[in-house]
Each structure stands twice: as C-alpha cells, then as structure tokens.
Design an enzyme around this catalytic site. Structure first.
Site, PDB file in Angstrom:
ATOM      1  N   GLY A 140      -6.443  21.285  18.373  1.00 35.56           N
ATOM      2  CA  GLY A 140      -6.793  22.583  17.410  1.00 35.56           C
ATOM      3  C   GLY A 140      -7.196  22.208  16.093  1.00 35.56           C
ATOM      4  N   ARG A 141      -6.205  21.362  15.355  1.00 37.58           N
ATOM      5  CA  ARG A 141      -6.220  20.924  14.069  1.00 37.58           C
ATOM      6  C   ARG A 141      -7.447  19.966  13.891  1.00 37.58           C
ATOM      7  NH1 ARG A 141      -0.510  18.964  13.635  1.00 37.58           N
ATOM      8  NH2 ARG A 141      -0.632  19.540  15.829  1.00 37.58           N
ATOM      9  N   TRP A 142      -7.758  19.118  14.984  1.00 35.53           N
ATOM     10  CA  TRP A 142      -9.004  18.381  14.800  1.00 35.53           C
ATOM     11  C   TRP A 142     -10.107  19.269  14.726  1.00 35.53           C
ATOM     12  CZ3 TRP A 142     -13.362  18.312  17.620  1.00 35.53           C
ATOM     13  CH2 TRP A 142     -14.294  16.873  17.334  1.00 35.53           C
ATOM     14  N   TRP A 185       1.411  29.077  27.882  1.00 35.45           N
ATOM     15  CA  TRP A 185       1.009  30.574  28.252  1.00 35.45           C
ATOM     16  C   TRP A 185       0.954  31.606  27.073  1.00 35.45           C
ATOM     17  CZ3 TRP A 185      -1.575  30.415  32.787  1.00 35.45           C
ATOM     18  CH2 TRP A 185      -0.992  29.475  33.853  1.00 35.45           C
ATOM     19  N   ARG A 221       8.563  16.690  16.922  1.00 37.19           N
ATOM     20  CA  ARG A 221       9.581  17.360  17.886  1.00 37.19           C
ATOM     21  C   ARG A 221       9.131  17.032  19.460  1.00 37.19           C
ATOM     22  NH1 ARG A 221       7.320  21.532  14.865  1.00 37.19           N
ATOM     23  NH2 ARG A 221       5.081  22.358  15.835  1.00 37.19           N
ATOM     24  N   SER A 235       8.935  19.358  22.004  1.00 35.99           N
ATOM     25  CA  SER A 235       8.493  20.634  22.573  1.00 35.99           C
ATOM     26  C   SER A 235       8.702  20.821  24.216  1.00 35.99           C
ATOM     27  CB  SER A 235       6.775  20.615  22.328  1.00 35.99           C
ATOM     28  OG  SER A 235       6.585  20.550  20.705  1.00 35.99           O
ATOM     29  N   GLU A 289      12.061   5.567  23.518  1.00 29.35           N
ATOM     30  CA  GLU A 289      11.414   5.184  22.256  1.00 29.35           C
ATOM     31  C   GLU A 289      10.510   6.034  21.774  1.00 29.35           C
ATOM     32  OE1 GLU A 289      13.080   2.961  19.987  1.00 29.35           O
ATOM     33  OE2 GLU A 289      14.459   2.477  21.603  1.00 29.35           O
ATOM     34  N   ASP A 313      -1.324  15.882  21.195  1.00 28.38           N
ATOM     35  CA  ASP A 313      -1.278  17.223  20.000  1.00 28.38           C
ATOM     36  C   ASP A 313      -2.258  16.916  19.044  1.00 28.38           C
ATOM     37  OD1 ASP A 313      -0.355  19.606  19.474  1.00 28.38           O
ATOM     38  OD2 ASP A 313       1.256  19.037  17.943  1.00 28.38           O
ATOM     39  N   LEU A 364      -2.196   2.266  38.356  1.00 28.90           N
ATOM     40  CA  LEU A 364      -1.513   3.258  37.626  1.00 28.90           C
ATOM     41  C   LEU A 364      -1.086   4.435  38.143  1.00 28.90           C
ATOM     42  CD1 LEU A 364      -0.550   3.918  34.529  1.00 28.90           C
ATOM     43  CD2 LEU A 364      -2.829   4.988  34.500  1.00 28.90           C
ATOM     44  N   HIS A 414     -10.154  20.842  22.440  1.00 31.12           N
ATOM     45  CA  HIS A 414      -9.815  20.566  23.648  1.00 31.12           C
ATOM     46  C   HIS A 414     -10.767  19.737  24.699  1.00 31.12           C
ATOM     47  CE1 HIS A 414      -6.283  22.949  22.904  1.00 31.12           C
ATOM     48  NE2 HIS A 414      -6.902  24.061  23.003  1.00 31.12           N
TER      49      HIS A 414
END
Ligand code: IPE
Ligand code: IPE
Ligand code: MG
Length: 238
Positions: free
Chosen positions: A20-22, A66, A187, A189, A200, A17, A128, A34
């Site tokens: 957008g704020r970055w 969406w 949170r 989400s 954890e 997350d 992985l 993004h």
C-alpha cells in the site's frame, strides 16, 4: 552466496508488507501495489528455489486482513485466485510443492478450489516447498490444534509440545530459521507465533514490491552471521 559453516538454513518465512505504501509513494492505487507485490513474489520464489532452500513460507493474507475495506479484500481475493492459476504451470515445471496454511472454509469458493487444485497437482514435487499463509492467523492455528487434541479425548497431562506441533497447519515442516519482514514495521502481526520461538528476524525498510533478490541475499548473509544459541551458552554448531 556467502560461505557458512555454522547456521543451517532450511526455511525462510516472509511477511510481505508495504504494498500500500509503495503504491502511495508512486502515485498508484493500493490494488496496483498488490499487483506489483504479486509480481515480485514470483521472482523471490524463483530465487529461493534456485538457492536450494527447502521451505519458503509467505504471508499472503492474515485473519485480521478481513477488516480492510470490502473492495480491497475482494481485489486481493481475485488477485490471489488469478496468480495461483497463472503460476500453476510454472510451479509444476520448477518442481515446487505448494502447501496452504490457514482456514480454507471462509475463502471464496473459487479460491478454495484453486488452492486445493494447486496443492493436489504439486504434492509430489520434490523441490522447494512453498507454504502459502492465506487466511492465516497464528493464534487461530494454535487454538485449532488444541481443539483437535481435545476432540480426541486426550487427557490434559498427556498433551505434549509435539502433539500441539503435530496439529498445527505446519505439521511436518521445520520451524522457520529466518523470518524477513519488509516495509519497515517491526512486529509479527500474528505470523507463525508458535513456530518462531527461536527464529532469527530480519527487518527491511524496503516496501515489498521493491524487495529484490539482492535484498534477499543481504538478509541471508546477515542470518549467517547470527549466533543462534537456543538458550545455551555456546552457539549451536551443526
Ligand atoms: C501487504 O501490504 C499485503 C497484505 C497485507 C495483503 P499492505 O497492504 O499491508 O501494505 P501497507 O502496509 O499498507 O503499505
Ligand atoms: C501482515 O501485514 C500481513 C501480511 C503481510 C499478509 P499487515 O499490513 O496486515 O500488518 P499490520 O496491520 O501492519 O500489523
Ligand atoms: Mg501492511
């Protein structure tokens, strides 16, 4: 890597997350955020793979995403399509197996095909396992699991926890040991609701595009210091 003689670490999950704020704080468009987030993902996948951790789950797009502006959603879909195609050879050469978690049917058809191709061409890789949660919602996942069971005419008292587990998108994948959320929010989400019963959590204020391998190591180090008790009085030693 810090030494550890207690907690094992087979599965890390990340809520990536803060793109957008970055972008906002650096004077770029959300789309650029993004893009930067996708670039960062590549280096984190490489790092987790190098650390010999067996499972990494990344939250790429939620069922609630969406509800974002149409243009942002279509940009994200295009970006996801491009990055799957561009990364395919690298994933194969790094022995990474890709598994999609979520509903494919409502994704654009080119993305559905790219995801299926990626899963198909990496399915025998033994390094992985990279679970891509894309059009993923924890509640929908549980609902679908219960629906599948009901459609098999199982009687209510016959339904076990394992039955529900076996019909989730994550069937056969161990629960996440460590869930990291970047970007400062505290949170879940709608991420891995069932599977996170005893995970954890590690919250970082760093926006996802800036979340480096060092930050990841810090999260892992913190995880090793946690005392997991699983409801018991002593913490479990393995
Ligand atoms: C996470 O970054 C990427 C997706 C949800 C697809 P955001 O786009 O949510 O970034 P913020 O939270 O607005 O900063
Ligand atoms: C969670 O981030 C989903 C992904 C990272 C894909 P959001 O940005 O969608 O979460 P909220 O809206 O802040 O809860
Ligand atoms: Mg966000």
């Amino acid at each position: 890597m810090p030494s550890h003689d207690t907690n094992s670490l087979a599965h890390i999950a990340i809520i990536m997350d803060g793109n957008g704020r970055w972008a906002d704080s650096n004077g770029f468009s959300r789309n650029k955020g993004h893009e930067k987030g996708t670039e960062n993902l590549q280096s984190i996948v490489k790092k987790v793979s190098d650390l010999n951790i067996q499972f990494l789950t990344i939250y790429a797009f939620s069922t609630e995403n969406w509800n974002r502006p149409k243009l942002e959603v279509s940009n994200l879909m295009n970006l996801l399509f491009d990055s799957i195609n561009k990364q395919l050879d690298i994933l194969i050469s790094n022995n990474i197996r890709v598994v999609h978690l979520g509903e494919k049917s409502s994704l654009p058809s080119n993305l559905q095909k790219a995801l299926s191709k990626c899963e198909e061409s990496t399915k025998n890789n033994s390094g992985l396992t990279l679970n891509v949660a894309l059009n993923y919602g924890g509640r929908t996942e549980i609902l679908h699991s219960v629906r599948k069971l009901v459609s098999q005419n199982v009687l209510p008292h016959q339904i076990s926890l394992k039955d529900i587990d076996d019909n989730l998108y994550t069937a056969g994948i161990p629960d996440p040991d460590l869930i990291i959320r970047t970007g400062g929010e505290k949170r879940i989400s709608n991420f891995l609701l069932w599977q996170s019963a005893y995970s954890e959590y590690y919250f970082s204020d760093v926006f996802w595009p800036d979340f480096t391998s060092n930050e990841l190591e810090e999260a892992i180090h913190t995880y090793y210091t946690r005392k997991r008790r699983f409801g018991m009085t002593k913490f479990r030693e393995k």
